[in-house]
Design an enzyme around this catalytic site. Structure first.
Site, PDB file in Angstrom:
ATOM      1  N   LYS A 114      42.971  64.370  12.988  1.00 50.31           N
ATOM      2  CA  LYS A 114      44.405  64.615  13.193  1.00 50.31           C
ATOM      3  C   LYS A 114      44.679  65.163  14.586  1.00 50.31           C
ATOM      4  CE  LYS A 114      46.159  64.766   8.520  1.00 50.31           C
ATOM      5  NZ  LYS A 114      46.988  65.411   7.513  1.00 50.31           N
ATOM      6  N   LYS A 196      41.540  54.830   5.402  1.00 48.50           N
ATOM      7  CA  LYS A 196      42.158  55.151   4.105  1.00 48.50           C
ATOM      8  C   LYS A 196      43.671  54.882   4.162  1.00 48.50           C
ATOM      9  CE  LYS A 196      43.839  59.811   3.941  1.00 48.50           C
ATOM     10  NZ  LYS A 196      44.216  60.953   3.225  1.00 48.50           N
ATOM     11  N   LYS A 199      49.787  58.228   4.366  1.00 51.45           N
ATOM     12  CA  LYS A 199      51.236  58.399   4.499  1.00 51.45           C
ATOM     13  C   LYS A 199      51.654  58.362   5.949  1.00 51.45           C
ATOM     14  CE  LYS A 199      51.146  62.370   2.423  1.00 51.45           C
ATOM     15  NZ  LYS A 199      51.368  63.575   1.651  1.00 51.45           N
TER      16      LYS A 199
HETATM   17  P1  ATP Z   1      47.801  61.448   4.961  1.00 48.83           P
HETATM   18  O1  ATP Z   1      47.722  60.275   4.035  1.00 48.83           O
HETATM   19  O2  ATP Z   1      49.037  61.455   5.766  1.00 48.83           O
HETATM   20  O3  ATP Z   1      46.561  61.697   5.717  1.00 48.83           O
HETATM   21  P2  ATP Z   1      46.903  63.539   3.336  1.00 48.83           P
HETATM   22  O4  ATP Z   1      45.678  62.859   2.904  1.00 48.83           O
HETATM   23  O5  ATP Z   1      46.796  64.682   4.197  1.00 48.83           O
HETATM   24  O6  ATP Z   1      47.991  62.625   3.987  1.00 48.83           O
HETATM   25  P3  ATP Z   1      48.095  64.475   0.794  1.00 48.83           P
HETATM   26  O7  ATP Z   1      49.274  63.721   0.371  1.00 48.83           O
HETATM   27  O8  ATP Z   1      48.285  65.912   0.939  1.00 48.83           O
HETATM   28  O9  ATP Z   1      47.639  63.788   2.035  1.00 48.83           O
HETATM   29  O10 ATP Z   1      46.962  64.172  -0.245  1.00 48.83           O
HETATM   30  C1  ATP Z   1      47.137  64.510  -1.567  1.00 48.83           C
HETATM   31  C2  ATP Z   1      45.973  64.092  -2.379  1.00 48.83           C
HETATM   32  O11 ATP Z   1      45.877  62.679  -2.410  1.00 48.83           O
HETATM   33  C3  ATP Z   1      44.640  64.606  -1.865  1.00 48.83           C
HETATM   34  O12 ATP Z   1      43.876  65.001  -2.978  1.00 48.83           O
HETATM   35  C4  ATP Z   1      44.050  63.403  -1.198  1.00 48.83           C
HETATM   36  O13 ATP Z   1      42.644  63.458  -1.250  1.00 48.83           O
HETATM   37  C5  ATP Z   1      44.574  62.261  -2.053  1.00 48.83           C
HETATM   38  N1  ATP Z   1      44.700  61.015  -1.276  1.00 48.83           N
HETATM   39  C6  ATP Z   1      45.456  60.812  -0.172  1.00 48.83           C
HETATM   40  N2  ATP Z   1      45.314  59.551   0.284  1.00 48.83           N
HETATM   41  C7  ATP Z   1      44.443  58.939  -0.583  1.00 48.83           C
HETATM   42  C8  ATP Z   1      43.876  57.612  -0.658  1.00 48.83           C
HETATM   43  N3  ATP Z   1      44.172  56.677   0.235  1.00 48.83           N
HETATM   44  N4  ATP Z   1      43.026  57.335  -1.672  1.00 48.83           N
HETATM   45  C9  ATP Z   1      42.720  58.264  -2.597  1.00 48.83           C
HETATM   46  N5  ATP Z   1      43.208  59.526  -2.578  1.00 48.83           N
HETATM   47  C10 ATP Z   1      44.055  59.866  -1.591  1.00 48.83           C
END
Ligand code: ATP
Ligand code: LTN
Length: 333
Positions: A114, A196, A199
């Site tokens: 990040k 991955k 968002k």
């Molecule tokens: P970003 O996608 O922007 O990097 P983040 O991963 O920081 O966001 P959160 O929304 O806080 O996102 O994640 C919430 C939960 O969803 C966490 O437990 C994370 O591990 C899971 N998660 C996020 N993206 C995925 C994915 N592509 N596949 C599986 N689990 C996910």
């Protein structure tokens, strides 16, 4: 009562990666661990680790709360709340920062990833974020923390901090264990299956948002990057794009890889993708309907107020305990 704790950041739009890797898993876990209490929160303080518009943040907090509930969480053994409404999180975050080492934080891959993307300077909170995440968990003596695969490293640091503090001052915290789903622990981007689904990806075609309309959902799946071979077979190495679509399907239908492969023998990707479009639409439409009912109802605020009240009692006690142990303030209870 044993507890399970998890949070999601109110940044960007919730997509099926987060849903399948995280929220859908909570819904399943609530059935399996029916005698546990679930503390689930909207991690809005974490959203400030990167630039965020205030108006948008407030809107996203509500949206995420409504989506959590729309996805089918049971209310009975759940406290759903907004992280920043409990000062105990910030307080405990600071106390844990005082026990985390620079070297430990420097090793965090999410920070490195990040930080690289920041153009206007890297906020120091992005660096100390894992201490706040550890606080979120340790405040509630979580037994388990359901998260996607990308959070494993943060969980390990949380365990290290808990063990360090317990070792120094006696039993303060429960040492939590991660619960990473077997399927869908890492749903990949639809445009680049080596990354991955996120968002924060600039390319909207890389994901399916939970609130996308039916046509968009089908379109995204249709245009998902796959290889040029046409045999419907699960192979993470050779066919990462198609295998990702398998993962999405399996996380929804609970089918086995073999069942799917057999069903598509002699058929091509087109049919597989069309069927997946139907499956995803069928999964998401009822969620969208419940979301629309909830978003402007007074019910949502009531649930968040109740969640806050219950969580606050537990969290405040924990902070007071550690304050006392560390010699902060004047009180000697
Ligand atoms: P970003 O996608 O922007 O990097 P983040 O991963 O920081 O966001 P959160 O929304 O806080 O996102 O994640 C919430 C939960 O969803 C966490 O437990 C994370 O591990 C899971 N998660 C996020 N993206 C995925 C994915 N592509 N596949 C599986 N689990 C996910
Ligand atoms: N860091 C997580 C979100 C998060 C979280 C938590 C998850 C913040 N605090 C506590 C589980 C427990 C993320 O970026 N996905």
């Amino acid at each position: 009562m044993k507890t399970i704790v998890s949070g999601i950041q109110p940044t960007g739009s919730l997509n099926i990666g987060t849903y399948l890797g995280s929220i859908k898993n909570f819904v399943k876990l609530q059935k399996i661990y029916s005698d546990y209490h679930f503390y689930l929160f909207i991690a809005d303080l974490h959203a400030l680790t990167t630039p965020m518009d205030a108006k948008k943040l407030r809107q996203k907090i509500k949206e995420l709360a409504a989506l959590y509930l729309a996805c089918g969480l049971e209310r009975e053994n759940l406290s759903l709340f907004v992280q920043s409404e409990l000062p105990a999180h910030s307080q405990m975050g600071y106390l844990l920062q005082c026990h985390a080492y620079m070297g430990e934080l420097e090793r965090m891959t999410q920070y490195k990833d990040k930080a690289q993307k920041q153009t206007d300077g890297i906020r120091s909170s992005l660096f100390t974020y894992p201490a706040l995440m550890a606080a979120d968990i340790l405040l509630y003596d979580a037994e388990y923390v359901p998260v996607g695969d990308d959070q494993k490293q943060h969980l390990e640091l949380t365990r290290t901090l808990a063990e360090r503090i317990n070792h120094r001052y006696g039993d303060v915290f429960k040492v939590p264990k991660p619960l990473i789903p077997k399927v869908a622990s890492r749903i990949m981007s639809l445009t680049d299956p080596t990354k991955k689904m996120s968002k924060s990806d600039e390319n909207v075609k890389s994901r399916i948002n939970l609130l996308d309309d039916e046509n968009i959902i089908r379109k995204r799946i249709k245009s998902a990057v796959t290889d040029s071979d046409q045999t419907v077979r699960y192979d993470r190495e050779e066919k990462p794009g198609l295998s990702n679509l398998f993962d999405i399907r399996i996380a929804i239908t609970d089918e086995s890889v073999k069942e799917i492969e057999d069903a598509y023998e002699g058929k091509g990707y087109k049919e597989f993708k069309e069927d997946l479009g139907d499956i995803v639409v069928e999964e998401l439409l009822p969620i969208q309907k419940r979301y629309r009912e909830l978003i402007d109802s007074g019910e949502l605020d009531k649930i968040l107020d109740e969640g806050k009240k219950r969580a606050e009692q537990v969290a405040n006690k924990k902070v007071e305990k550690l304050n006392r142990i560390l010699g902060l303030g004047r009180k000697r209870k």
